[in-house]
Each structure stands twice: as structure tokens, then as C-alpha cells.
Design an enzyme around this catalytic site. Sequence first.
Site: not given
Ligand code: NDP
Length: 276
Positions: A49, A54, A79, A112
Amino acid sequence: MFSHIAETTTLRNGVQMPWFGLGVYKANEGEEVQLAVRSAIEIGYRSIDTAALYQNEQGVGQAIRDCEIPREQLFITTKVWNTDQGFETTLQAFEESRKKLGLDYIDLYLIHWPVKEKYVETWRALNKLYAEGLVRAIGVSNFQVHHIKDLMQHSEMIPMVNQIELHPRLTQKTLLDYCKEQQIQVEAWSPLMRGNLMANPTLEVIANKYKKSVAQVILRWDLEHQVVTIPKSVNPSRIIENANIFDFQLTHEDIEAIDALNLDQRVGPDPDNFSF
Ligand code: NDP
């Protein structure tokens, strides 16, 4: 059900979409995003995704080309960003995304955010891309029930997916029920609440019971609710950890205990009150 990472949900137009994928928001363009996508695909992720916002579509595309998985086995979402909304501008933005990704077609293209006065025209552009076969499925993101109803008043095409903020502090029950009724597949963004739930005592107790991590329990909870989930990580060990959710099942009691954590609390903007 939900016993393998490549399992799919059938969207309302018959297209198969993986229940599980990798999010790449805030994964830096270049080596960081490429490594994340490569690591994910290597261990079995099939859905990625991204979004024009991004600024890492090139890296995602490069990683896709580098991997040995045939294109048709992958599911790529991108998006259209708010400033590009409108009919012609969306068509142009799509072409730019497609070029950056280096793909002939996109699997899922989403609006988006529901930018008022714009999203109906944007949706018309997505319909055109769909009719031309440039996208296999089209949908929306951050749409509330009233946005979807409004869109459906202007178009016969119902979105196939709604990607929304959803996690144990924001369970979105009303929107989830409405989308199920309309056969719109819900997809959770920030499923891990961006890491803010890892020390939650209720989740810790449940995680210990299954010998799983809190992240794994939350992601399994998404699946049990028939919600597609796309946790983001650029850390190869967490990319593996997050995918390791297909060998256990939560009981009804545990699902309900997680549902009860809801506080209607967002980590992202409110779709009814944003200014970007
Ligand atoms: P998430 O809830 O997926 O959390 C990501 C964070 O958690 C990062 O800091 C990551 O750090 C950390 N993390 C990941 N796995 C673990 C784990 N197993 N234990 C502890 N910490 C962990 O947040 P996102 O906001 O990134 O949401 C996911 C995806 O959704 C986005 O990447 C994007 O593709 C989408 N999105 C869409 C939006 C929209 O408006 N349509 C808005 C926001 C997100 P690290 O990378 O260091 O592991």
C-alpha cells in the site's frame, strides 16, 4: 479462514485482494522502502500500500521489479492526493503514479481523502480508469457513511474498498457495519495505532495467552473482523513478526475484550474536519 498470508477477500467486482499487506507511509524513498518491500515479498507478503503523497512509488516499483514474483501475483495500491483531485488532474496524477511505479496497471486506486466539492469528479476519473482496464479495482479512503451515500447519489459505481483509520482505540463499528451491508471491503490504516498500543495491559494479557506479541494480536483481530490490514514497518524483523498471524485464532471473548478498548480516538485527522 485466515490460515495463510496469501489468502484473499473477493471484492464486489470479483477481484481477489489479499487480507494482509505492507504499508509504506513514511518509508523513505530509495534504499529504505526498497528493502522493506523486498523483505516483505520474500517472506510472502503479496500486497503493498503506497500513495502519491508518500513519495516512494519509485522505490516500491523498483522492489517489485527486483523480486521474482510474477506481477499478477502481487496487489499494488496507490492513491490520488488531495491537490490532484478533479477529473483531468486525477487522470494526470494516475499516469504519474503509474510511471513512477513502472507498472502497466494498478490493482487498487483510491481517493485518499474526501475533499469536498472535488471527490465526485475524482470518482468519475477513477471510473474511467477502471473502464479502460488501467486499474483492477477502485475505492475510497477516509470516507464516512455520509460521504459514501453522497458519492452513490452521483454515481452507479459503488466503491470496492474503503481504507480507514481503524485499531482497538477506534473500532469504527457503525462505518464497518454500513460498509459490510454495501459489500465495500474495509481496510485498516494505522492498524497498530502507530505503535501506541504496545504496552496496553488488556492486549498484553491476551498476547501472553497466545504466546504472540501485542502487534500480532491486533492484526489478527482485524482479520477476525474481516478487515484487510496493512501494518507498516521498515524493520525486517518486525515485517516478519507482523506476518506471523496465520497460525492462531482469537476467541470470541478476546475479540470482544479488544472491541471494548474503543475510545473513538484517532491518531490521524478527522475526515469531517481536515484542511489539507
Ligand atoms: P501502523 O499502525 O502500521 O504503525 C507503524 C508504526 O509502528 C511504525 O512506527 C513502525 O515502526 C511501528 N511498528 C510496526 N510493526 C511493529 C511491531 N510489530 N511492534 C512495534 N512497533 C511496530 O501505522 P501507519 O500509519 O504506517 O499505517 C499503516 C499503513 O496504512 C501506512 O503505512 C499506509 O500505507 C496506510 N495509511 C493510510 C492512510 C490513509 O489516509 N489512507 C493514513 C495513514 C496510513 P518501524 O517501521 O520502525 O518498524
